[in-house]
Design a protein around this motif. Structure first.
Motif, PDB file in Angstrom:
ATOM      1  N   ILE A 225       0.826  -1.213   0.000  1.00  0.00           N
ATOM      2  CA  ILE A 225       0.000   0.000   0.000  1.00  0.00           C
ATOM      3  C   ILE A 225       0.863   1.267   0.000  1.00  0.00           C
ATOM      4  CG2 ILE A 225      -1.667   1.321   1.411  1.00  0.00           C
ATOM      5  CD1 ILE A 225      -2.779  -1.512   2.241  1.00  0.00           C
ATOM      6  N   PHE A 226       1.992   1.209   0.708  1.00  0.00           N
ATOM      7  CA  PHE A 226       2.813   2.422   0.827  1.00  0.00           C
ATOM      8  C   PHE A 226       3.866   2.571  -0.267  1.00  0.00           C
ATOM      9  CE2 PHE A 226       0.865   2.943   4.928  1.00  0.00           C
ATOM     10  CZ  PHE A 226       0.906   4.319   5.118  1.00  0.00           C
ATOM     11  N   THR A 227       4.061   1.495  -1.052  1.00  0.00           N
ATOM     12  CA  THR A 227       5.059   1.609  -2.122  1.00  0.00           C
ATOM     13  C   THR A 227       4.447   2.378  -3.296  1.00  0.00           C
ATOM     14  OG1 THR A 227       6.014  -0.488  -1.467  1.00  0.00           O
ATOM     15  CG2 THR A 227       6.578   0.317  -3.657  1.00  0.00           C
ATOM     16  N   PRO A 228       5.087   3.460  -3.699  1.00  0.00           N
ATOM     17  CA  PRO A 228       4.517   4.274  -4.789  1.00  0.00           C
ATOM     18  C   PRO A 228       4.480   3.506  -6.130  1.00  0.00           C
ATOM     19  CG  PRO A 228       6.439   5.341  -3.786  1.00  0.00           C
ATOM     20  CD  PRO A 228       6.357   3.981  -3.203  1.00  0.00           C
TER      21      PRO A 228
ATOM     22  N   PHE B 105       8.164  -5.908  14.912  1.00  0.00           N
ATOM     23  CA  PHE B 105       9.062  -5.543  13.810  1.00  0.00           C
ATOM     24  C   PHE B 105      10.498  -5.925  14.161  1.00  0.00           C
ATOM     25  CE2 PHE B 105       8.917  -2.019  16.760  1.00  0.00           C
ATOM     26  CZ  PHE B 105      10.260  -1.693  16.918  1.00  0.00           C
ATOM     27  N   THR B 106      11.336  -5.955  13.130  1.00  0.00           N
ATOM     28  CA  THR B 106      12.763  -6.156  13.382  1.00  0.00           C
ATOM     29  C   THR B 106      13.437  -4.791  13.231  1.00  0.00           C
ATOM     30  OG1 THR B 106      13.235  -6.548  11.049  1.00  0.00           O
ATOM     31  CG2 THR B 106      12.693  -8.486  12.393  1.00  0.00           C
ATOM     32  N   PRO B 107      14.580  -4.595  13.885  1.00  0.00           N
ATOM     33  CA  PRO B 107      15.273  -3.302  13.750  1.00  0.00           C
ATOM     34  C   PRO B 107      15.604  -2.994  12.289  1.00  0.00           C
ATOM     35  CG  PRO B 107      16.215  -4.582  15.543  1.00  0.00           C
ATOM     36  CD  PRO B 107      15.259  -5.478  14.846  1.00  0.00           C
ATOM     37  N   GLN B 108      15.847  -4.064  11.500  1.00  0.00           N
ATOM     38  CA  GLN B 108      16.162  -3.849  10.082  1.00  0.00           C
ATOM     39  C   GLN B 108      14.987  -3.205   9.352  1.00  0.00           C
ATOM     40  OE1 GLN B 108      16.688  -6.660  11.776  1.00  0.00           O
ATOM     41  NE2 GLN B 108      18.905  -6.873  11.719  1.00  0.00           N
ATOM     42  N   VAL B 109      13.776  -3.722   9.621  1.00  0.00           N
ATOM     43  CA  VAL B 109      12.585  -3.165   8.969  1.00  0.00           C
ATOM     44  C   VAL B 109      12.396  -1.715   9.396  1.00  0.00           C
ATOM     45  CG1 VAL B 109      10.051  -3.286   8.861  1.00  0.00           C
ATOM     46  CG2 VAL B 109      11.402  -5.369   8.634  1.00  0.00           C
ATOM     47  N   LEU B 110      12.589  -1.446  10.676  1.00  0.00           N
ATOM     48  CA  LEU B 110      12.432  -0.077  11.166  1.00  0.00           C
ATOM     49  C   LEU B 110      13.411   0.858  10.454  1.00  0.00           C
ATOM     50  CD1 LEU B 110      10.852   1.581  13.360  1.00  0.00           C
ATOM     51  CD2 LEU B 110      12.870   1.327  14.799  1.00  0.00           C
ATOM     52  N   LYS B 111      14.647   0.398  10.330  1.00  0.00           N
ATOM     53  CA  LYS B 111      15.671   1.219   9.659  1.00  0.00           C
ATOM     54  C   LYS B 111      15.304   1.464   8.192  1.00  0.00           C
ATOM     55  CE  LYS B 111      20.665   1.510   8.771  1.00  0.00           C
ATOM     56  NZ  LYS B 111      20.437   2.218   7.537  1.00  0.00           N
ATOM     57  N   GLU B 112      14.878   0.380   7.528  1.00  0.00           N
ATOM     58  CA  GLU B 112      14.492   0.500   6.102  1.00  0.00           C
ATOM     59  C   GLU B 112      13.406   1.555   5.914  1.00  0.00           C
ATOM     60  OE1 GLU B 112      14.929  -4.182   5.017  1.00  0.00           O
ATOM     61  OE2 GLU B 112      13.090  -3.169   4.406  1.00  0.00           O
ATOM     62  N   LYS B 113      12.405   1.511   6.781  1.00  0.00           N
ATOM     63  CA  LYS B 113      11.271   2.430   6.623  1.00  0.00           C
ATOM     64  C   LYS B 113      11.670   3.870   6.952  1.00  0.00           C
ATOM     65  CE  LYS B 113       9.012  -1.097   5.508  1.00  0.00           C
ATOM     66  NZ  LYS B 113       9.085  -1.434   4.071  1.00  0.00           N
ATOM     67  N   ILE B 114      12.504   4.022   7.976  1.00  0.00           N
ATOM     68  CA  ILE B 114      12.974   5.382   8.309  1.00  0.00           C
ATOM     69  C   ILE B 114      13.768   5.949   7.123  1.00  0.00           C
ATOM     70  CG2 ILE B 114      14.549   6.714   9.783  1.00  0.00           C
ATOM     71  CD1 ILE B 114      13.725   4.816  12.108  1.00  0.00           C
ATOM     72  N   ALA B 116      13.542   5.083   4.009  1.00  0.00           N
ATOM     73  CA  ALA B 116      12.640   5.323   2.877  1.00  0.00           C
ATOM     74  C   ALA B 116      11.874   6.639   3.051  1.00  0.00           C
ATOM     75  CB  ALA B 116      11.660   4.151   2.747  1.00  0.00           C
ATOM     76  N   VAL B 117      11.430   6.889   4.283  1.00  0.00           N
ATOM     77  CA  VAL B 117      10.670   8.120   4.542  1.00  0.00           C
ATOM     78  C   VAL B 117      11.576   9.340   4.382  1.00  0.00           C
ATOM     79  CG1 VAL B 117       9.457   9.449   6.326  1.00  0.00           C
ATOM     80  CG2 VAL B 117       8.968   7.021   6.050  1.00  0.00           C
ATOM     81  N   LEU B 118      12.786   9.239   4.936  1.00  0.00           N
ATOM     82  CA  LEU B 118      13.712  10.374   4.841  1.00  0.00           C
ATOM     83  C   LEU B 118      14.047  10.673   3.383  1.00  0.00           C
ATOM     84  CD1 LEU B 118      16.112   9.661   7.869  1.00  0.00           C
ATOM     85  CD2 LEU B 118      14.365  11.439   7.679  1.00  0.00           C
ATOM     86  N   ALA B 120      12.169   9.932   0.744  1.00  0.00           N
ATOM     87  CA  ALA B 120      10.962  10.462   0.084  1.00  0.00           C
ATOM     88  C   ALA B 120      10.704  11.919   0.461  1.00  0.00           C
ATOM     89  CB  ALA B 120       9.753   9.612   0.458  1.00  0.00           C
ATOM     90  N   CYS B 121      11.083  12.267   1.705  1.00  0.00           N
ATOM     91  CA  CYS B 121      10.864  13.643   2.162  1.00  0.00           C
ATOM     92  C   CYS B 121      12.040  14.555   1.789  1.00  0.00           C
ATOM     93  CB  CYS B 121      10.647  13.676   3.679  1.00  0.00           C
ATOM     94  SG  CYS B 121       9.132  12.849   4.191  1.00  0.00           S
ATOM     95  N   GLY B 122      13.046  13.962   1.157  1.00  0.00           N
ATOM     96  CA  GLY B 122      14.197  14.751   0.726  1.00  0.00           C
ATOM     97  C   GLY B 122      15.070  15.206   1.869  1.00  0.00           C
ATOM     98  N   VAL B 123      15.072  14.446   2.964  1.00  0.00           N
ATOM     99  CA  VAL B 123      15.911  14.817   4.124  1.00  0.00           C
ATOM    100  C   VAL B 123      17.271  14.137   3.999  1.00  0.00           C
ATOM    101  CG1 VAL B 123      16.116  14.799   6.658  1.00  0.00           C
ATOM    102  CG2 VAL B 123      13.875  15.037   5.564  1.00  0.00           C
TER     103      VAL B 123
END
Lengths: 228, 123
Positions: A225-228, B105-114, B116-118, B120-123
């Motif tokens: 769902i979150f993958t663009p 969750f696993t720490p790896q998944v948490l890191k991946e998502k952080i 990805a968000v950063l 996507a937000c251009g940070v």
């Protein structure tokens, strides 16, 4: 089946038999009398004056009605007696079970906190050993300790499951109380049961579907769902 | 980078903060529910990690309230929750969550998502 249930069933059987007898007498009157008793006005007139029917038959009818009334009164009395006892048992057990569920949540939370404290201390000790020769073993130990910290997520998940179960029990308690109010509370007071305290459970405070299983497939759905 | 970690479970907050520390983020503030988080949030917060199911104010309401504030319009938000029904995940996305992690969750998944968000937000 309990003695109370047997007693109630007997009363219901007897009552049914009596009502059948009433029905039979009414049918007899209807067929033998000069006036149709299908019409409520005629029935009322017959019951009050006996007009159009033999007095002996009317007497039978009144006798049957009186017996039916006695049976029904007996059933109501029996229900009043047993209701209080049943509600006492149900509510006390529900209260106790609810209390136990909350106790389990508190105990696991406390245990998880103690374990996290212990794991933090263990990690500090590992950090103090960084000058030793076996750096690889230290790193492996550090990884294991962090892995154990991560495993403690079970506490939050099981707490949500227990929170949901506790909410359901509270809801059942409240519904039982409402049922008792429909009749009256005299039964409860007689057996010394106080109505349960109303505990407000926020529907959004716990997830009834919380699970420790299949995390990967559930994460995959979120990714989709979150993958663009 | 300053993180705001929102969860009613003290255990979960410690686990999330521990994972953040391991991946190099040591500046974390914590809140026990959405209402506390709204009070704790200010312009110095760079990243929000929030649970969904919480008393007083849940994660979804918190995200909506935060997105309604000028200083919260663009802050990256990661939801970490047990909720994994499709409709719920879509609802979170519509509320303004940038990414989603399912517990446990696993720490790896948490890191991946952080990451990805950063990104996507251009940070």
């Amino acid at each position: 089946m309990s003695t109370g249930e047997l007693h109630r069933d007997d009363l219901l059987d007897e009552s049914e038999a009596t009502l059948r007898q009433v029905s039979s007498v009414i049918s007899e009157l209807t067929s033998e009398g000069d006036v149709s008793l299908d019409d409520p006005e005629n029935l009322q007139r017959v019951l009050v004056t006996g007009e159009g029917h033999r007095p002996a038959t009317l007497g039978e009818l009144l006798h049957a009605v009186f017996r039916a009334y006695q049976e029904i009164a007996s059933i109501i009395e029996s229900l009043r007696e047993s209701r209080g006892l049943l509600e006492k048992a149900a509510m006390e057990r529900l209260h106790r079970t609810n209390h136990k569920l909350r106790e389990v949540t508190s105990a696991t939370e406390l245990a998880a906190t103690d374990m996290l404290d212990g794991l933090d201390r263990a990690l500090s000790l590992v950090d103090r050993l960084t000058d030793s020769d076996d750096g690889e073993a230290q790193e492996a130990l550090r990884e294991e300790l962090h892995g154990l910290i991560n495993l403690l997520q079970f506490q939050d998940i099981t707490s949500q499951q227990l929170g949901y179960a506790s909410g359901v029990l509270t809801d059942i308690e409240e519904r039982l109380l409402r049922i008792s109010r429909v009749f009256d509370l005299s039964g409860l007071r007689e057996v010394g049961v106080e109505p349960p305290e109303t505990v407000e459970i926020e529907a959004d405070a716990c997830d009834p579907e919380a699970s420790t299983f299949e995390a990967e497939s559930r994460q995959a759905l979120a990714d989709e769902i979150f993958t663009p | 980078m300053k993180f705001l970690v929102v969860d009613d479970s003290a255990t979960m907050r410690r686990i999330v903060v521990n994972s953040l520390n391991r991946i190099g983020f040591s500046d974390c503030v914590e809140a026990g529910d959405g209402a506390e988080a709204l009070e704790a949030f200010d312009a110095s917060v760079d990243f929000v990690i929030t649970d969904w199911n919480m008393p007083n104010m849940g994660g979804l309401d918190f995200v909506r309230a935060l997105r309604a504030r000028p200083e919260g319009k663009t802050v990256p938000i990661l939801m970490v929750t047990t909720r994994s029904v499709r409709e719920d995940i879509i609802q979170a996305a519509q509320a303004g969550v940038n990414n989603y992690v399912v517990k446990p969750f696993t720490p790896q998944v948490l890191k991946e998502k952080i990451d990805a968000v950063l990104e996507a937000c251009g940070v």
